[in-house]
Write a protein that holds these residues in place. Structure first.
Motif, PDB file in Angstrom:
ATOM      1  N   LYS A 184       7.367   7.850   9.909  1.00  0.00           N
ATOM      2  CA  LYS A 184       6.574   8.794  10.692  1.00  0.00           C
ATOM      3  C   LYS A 184       6.794  10.222  10.190  1.00  0.00           C
ATOM      4  O   LYS A 184       5.834  10.996  10.048  1.00  0.00           O
ATOM      5  N   GLU A 224       5.011  10.711   6.868  1.00  0.00           N
ATOM      6  CA  GLU A 224       3.566  10.858   7.058  1.00  0.00           C
ATOM      7  C   GLU A 224       3.200  12.252   7.566  1.00  0.00           C
ATOM      8  O   GLU A 224       2.108  12.756   7.291  1.00  0.00           O
ATOM      9  N   ASP A 268       1.765  -1.853   0.227  1.00  0.00           N
ATOM     10  CA  ASP A 268       0.863  -1.189   1.180  1.00  0.00           C
ATOM     11  C   ASP A 268       1.453   0.135   1.653  1.00  0.00           C
ATOM     12  O   ASP A 268       0.755   1.156   1.713  1.00  0.00           O
ATOM     13  N   THR A 269       2.745   0.110   1.987  1.00  0.00           N
ATOM     14  CA  THR A 269       3.408   1.345   2.444  1.00  0.00           C
ATOM     15  C   THR A 269       3.430   2.378   1.333  1.00  0.00           C
ATOM     16  O   THR A 269       3.158   3.565   1.568  1.00  0.00           O
ATOM     17  N   ARG A 270       3.732   1.941   0.135  1.00  0.00           N
ATOM     18  CA  ARG A 270       3.792   2.876  -0.999  1.00  0.00           C
ATOM     19  C   ARG A 270       2.435   3.537  -1.240  1.00  0.00           C
ATOM     20  O   ARG A 270       2.348   4.760  -1.395  1.00  0.00           O
ATOM     21  N   GLU A 271       1.386   2.727  -1.248  1.00  0.00           N
ATOM     22  CA  GLU A 271       0.061   3.283  -1.501  1.00  0.00           C
ATOM     23  C   GLU A 271      -0.378   4.213  -0.383  1.00  0.00           C
ATOM     24  O   GLU A 271      -1.060   5.213  -0.623  1.00  0.00           O
ATOM     25  N   ARG A 272       0.011   3.901   0.851  1.00  0.00           N
ATOM     26  CA  ARG A 272      -0.341   4.776   1.981  1.00  0.00           C
ATOM     27  C   ARG A 272       0.350   6.129   1.833  1.00  0.00           C
ATOM     28  O   ARG A 272      -0.256   7.182   2.038  1.00  0.00           O
ATOM     29  N   LEU A 273       1.631   6.101   1.443  1.00  0.00           N
ATOM     30  CA  LEU A 273       2.369   7.349   1.251  1.00  0.00           C
ATOM     31  C   LEU A 273       1.844   8.123   0.038  1.00  0.00           C
ATOM     32  O   LEU A 273       1.765   9.362   0.061  1.00  0.00           O
ATOM     33  N   SER A 310      -1.237   8.094  -1.017  1.00  0.00           N
ATOM     34  CA  SER A 310      -2.567   8.622  -0.700  1.00  0.00           C
ATOM     35  C   SER A 310      -2.511   9.894   0.137  1.00  0.00           C
ATOM     36  O   SER A 310      -3.405  10.740   0.049  1.00  0.00           O
ATOM     37  N   MET A 311      -1.490  10.042   0.956  1.00  0.00           N
ATOM     38  CA  MET A 311      -1.409  11.235   1.809  1.00  0.00           C
ATOM     39  C   MET A 311      -0.607  12.370   1.163  1.00  0.00           C
ATOM     40  O   MET A 311      -0.473  13.442   1.739  1.00  0.00           O
ATOM     41  N   LYS A 344       2.948   9.841  -9.894  1.00  0.00           N
ATOM     42  CA  LYS A 344       3.002   8.468  -9.375  1.00  0.00           C
ATOM     43  C   LYS A 344       3.602   7.545 -10.423  1.00  0.00           C
ATOM     44  O   LYS A 344       4.411   6.656 -10.110  1.00  0.00           O
TER      45      LYS A 344
END
Length: 606
Positions: A401, A404, A432-437, A439-440, A448
């Motif tokens: 959190k 993010e 999934d978590t890595r790509e979400r982090l 992307s933001m 990367k």
């Protein structure tokens, strides 16, 4: 009391004495006049790390010239060449002596090579009659490294990490091994060799070093080593070979000790920093010649500022020439300190040095505050140790959190470091978590790639379950709950500052090594170790006649070598370990790296 010998002062003092006696004194003995010193760039760096121009002039060196540039003739002067033994350098030397009156230099030629001279190049030298009739000395110095501090060195192999972790690192391994042999030759060490059992790279370096060191010993009948008959004042040393995959996390961390901050935040170039003072800008050299730097470099930045403030205040108050009133001495502001400095010209040298370091420290603090690095470091410390500042375990969901929330506003370089610390410390995260982090954050494709390339160092980047673990290093613990992994060996028990509670992995390794507790199963040796695991000694050196303020070490040396770059927290840790025991540690690497250089090397892995 006997004066300290070069061995007392560590590696840097040994190199300095070797250059003075074996090169310049030896040349002076055979050439009565002034001489020209001709060097290539590697040799210039070796000499500059140990000697100053004034010392060279005392040895009748009137000018230093580059082998690679067009040079004016000095036909009445002798010439000292100090170069690497390459085919290109040999050709350049031969071209200086074409025969007849065209030769650049006089009747005395001294050839010194940084490492072993290849046999095939020797025939070329012998064919040049003009050179051979002038030749007074031909010597392999075996000093192909930079002694940057009293007990630390590097091999001057920048960006080596990107060459080491490839499918075929043989060429860089051969360079490392050749240079490392010269380190041990200089130290008079024929070490027991150890390496991590999970590092094929270190095993390759260990085997290659073992073979090349044996060749050197066999071809050097006059060379001696500690532990051999007649030289038993200390036992044979241990060389521990590591690679950057052993701890890929520490070079990313924000450190708040002086040396680490200067190298991370300021535009320092090979120890040279441009510093603004009351008299304008000047270049400051931050190295072992600056005793104040030596004293302060390993201290927390807050302690550095306090020490400098106290020194300036005490200096002003203790001198009759001070114009600052006594009752203002306990509450001097920075501006008042600066005014006081200007009014004490008779103490300008001392005060100028204090002012330089005060300026540098405040420049670091200014960047720290401007970029909010205290808040960033608190997040880093929590992720790396698995505990918050109150030593409580932290939920993984809370850290996610926080990430993010902060990643969208972070500069890309800072976000790269934070994400890398999170991924490495947790033994990988889900794709999934890595790509979400990703992307933001504001990461470029290269940044990367730098994070993903950590996998090339043997680390796990992507975990598929809560029980996945990293392949290598100190962060190979199974996750058993929805909390951060607690890395107990990386938690300092004595840290005054909460933003410095993380300890690099190398520190616990060195502690185990000096106390003979390092696992032989996890860190095997090339050959069987002697009883008690690699040179535990009952002998001590110079028990009598040791100079005052020179620390006496007992037992064999421990030589630590990190392939792929050493960070400044690891350099500091070696000093910290030595301060708690009577064992001497010599620590080195292919190069010393700051976080930016480390990230660039990872990116360059492709």
């Amino acid at each position: 009391m006997a004066p300290p010998t070069p061995d007392d002062g560590g590696l840097q003092a040994i190199v300095r004495q070797r250059l003075l006696s074996d090169v310049f004194d030896a040349s002076c003995d055979k050439c009565p006049g002034w001489m020209v010193l001709v060097v290539d760039n590697p040799a210039l760096r070796v000499i500059s790390s140990a000697l100053g121009m004034y010392e060279l002039m005392e040895k009748r060196v009137t000018i230093v010239e580059s082998l690679t540039k067009v040079r004016a003739p000095f036909k009445e002067m002798g010439v000292i060449y100090v170069v690497e033994p390459t085919a290109e350098n040999v050709e350049r030397i031969l071209s200086d002596f074409p025969g007849g009156k065209k030769s650049l230099y006089g009747d005395s030629v001294f050839l010194y090579f940084l490492s072993a001279f290849p046999d095939d190049l020797l025939d070329k030298l012998k064919k040049n009659r003009s050179l051979m009739k002038r030749l007074k000395t031909f010597t392999e110095l075996n000093i192909d490294f930079l002694a940057k501090e009293s007990r630390s060195f590097h091999l001057d192999l920048k960006s080596s990490l990107s060459m080491l972790f490839t499918n075929n690192p043989s060429s860089i391994v051969d360079k490392i091994v050749s240079k490392l042999v010269t380190v041990c030759a200089t130290l008079h060490e024929y070490p027991h060799i150890r390496y991590p059992n999970d590092s094929p790279l270190c095993e390759e370096i260990a085997q290659a070093f073992h073979g090349k060191m044996n060749m050197f010993v066999g071809s050097s009948p006059k060379w001696w080593y500690h532990g051999m008959q007649g030289h038993e004042t200390r036992d044979r040393s241990t060389l521990l070979l590591l690679d950057r995959g052993e701890d890929a996390l520490s070079p990313f961390m924000h450190e708040f000790t002086y040396q680490a901050m200067v190298n991370d935040l300021l535009p320092i170039n090979d120890e040279r920093l441009s510093c603004s003072t009351g008299n304008g800008k000047k270049d400051v050299l931050l190295n072992e010649n600056d005793q104040l730097w030596v004293e302060l470099k390993g201290k927390h930045i807050a302690d550095v500022v306090q020490i400098l403030s106290d020194r300036i205040r005490d200096f002003v108050q203790s001198n009759a020439g001070a114009v600052v009133s006594k009752d203002s001495g306990t509450s001097l502001s920075l501006s008042e300190m600066a005014d006081a400095l200007k009014k004490l010209p008779e103490y300008r040298e001392v005060m100028s040095k204090l002012a330089e370091h005060m300026h540098i420290a405040h420049e670091c603090l200014g960047i720290l505050n401007k970029e909010g690095l205290l808040e960033v470091s608190e997040l880093e410390q929590t992720m790396a140790t698995g505990q918050d500042e109150n030593k409580k375990e932290v939920k993984l969901s809370n850290v996610l959190k926080t990430l993010e929330e902060v990643l969208p506003t972070m500069p890309a370089d800072e976000a790269t470091r934070v994400l890398a610390i999170f991924i490495v410390s947790q033994g990988g995260i889900s794709a999934d978590t890595r790509e979400r982090l990703f992307s933001m954050s504001k990461l470029s494709s290269g940044q990367k790639r730098a994070i993903l390339n950590l996998e090339r160092l043997g680390l796990t980047i992507e975990s598929t379950s809560s029980t996945s673990n990293s392949k290598r290093g100190m962060f190979n613990k199974f996750r058993k709950s929805a909390r951060l992994i607690v890395n107990s060996k990386q938690i300092k028990g004595d840290s005054t500052y909460t933003n410095s509670r993380y300890a690099c992995s190398l520190k616990s390794i060195m502690e185990d090594l000096v106390h003979e507790k390092l696992s032989v199963n996890e860190y095997p040796s090339v050959l069987p170790l002697p009883i008690a695991g690699g040179g535990i000694a009952t002998t001590a050196r110079r028990k009598k006649g040791t100079a005052k303020n020179v620390k006496t070490f007992t037992g064999p040396r421990k030589i630590i070598f990190m392939a792929g770059g050493l960070c400044f927290s690891e350099l500091r840790s070696a000093d910290e370990v030595m301060s708690t025991c009577d064992k001497e540690i010599i620590i080195g690497s292919t190069d010393f790296v700051n976080p930016t250089e480390y990230m660039e090397s990872l990116r360059a892995l492709g």
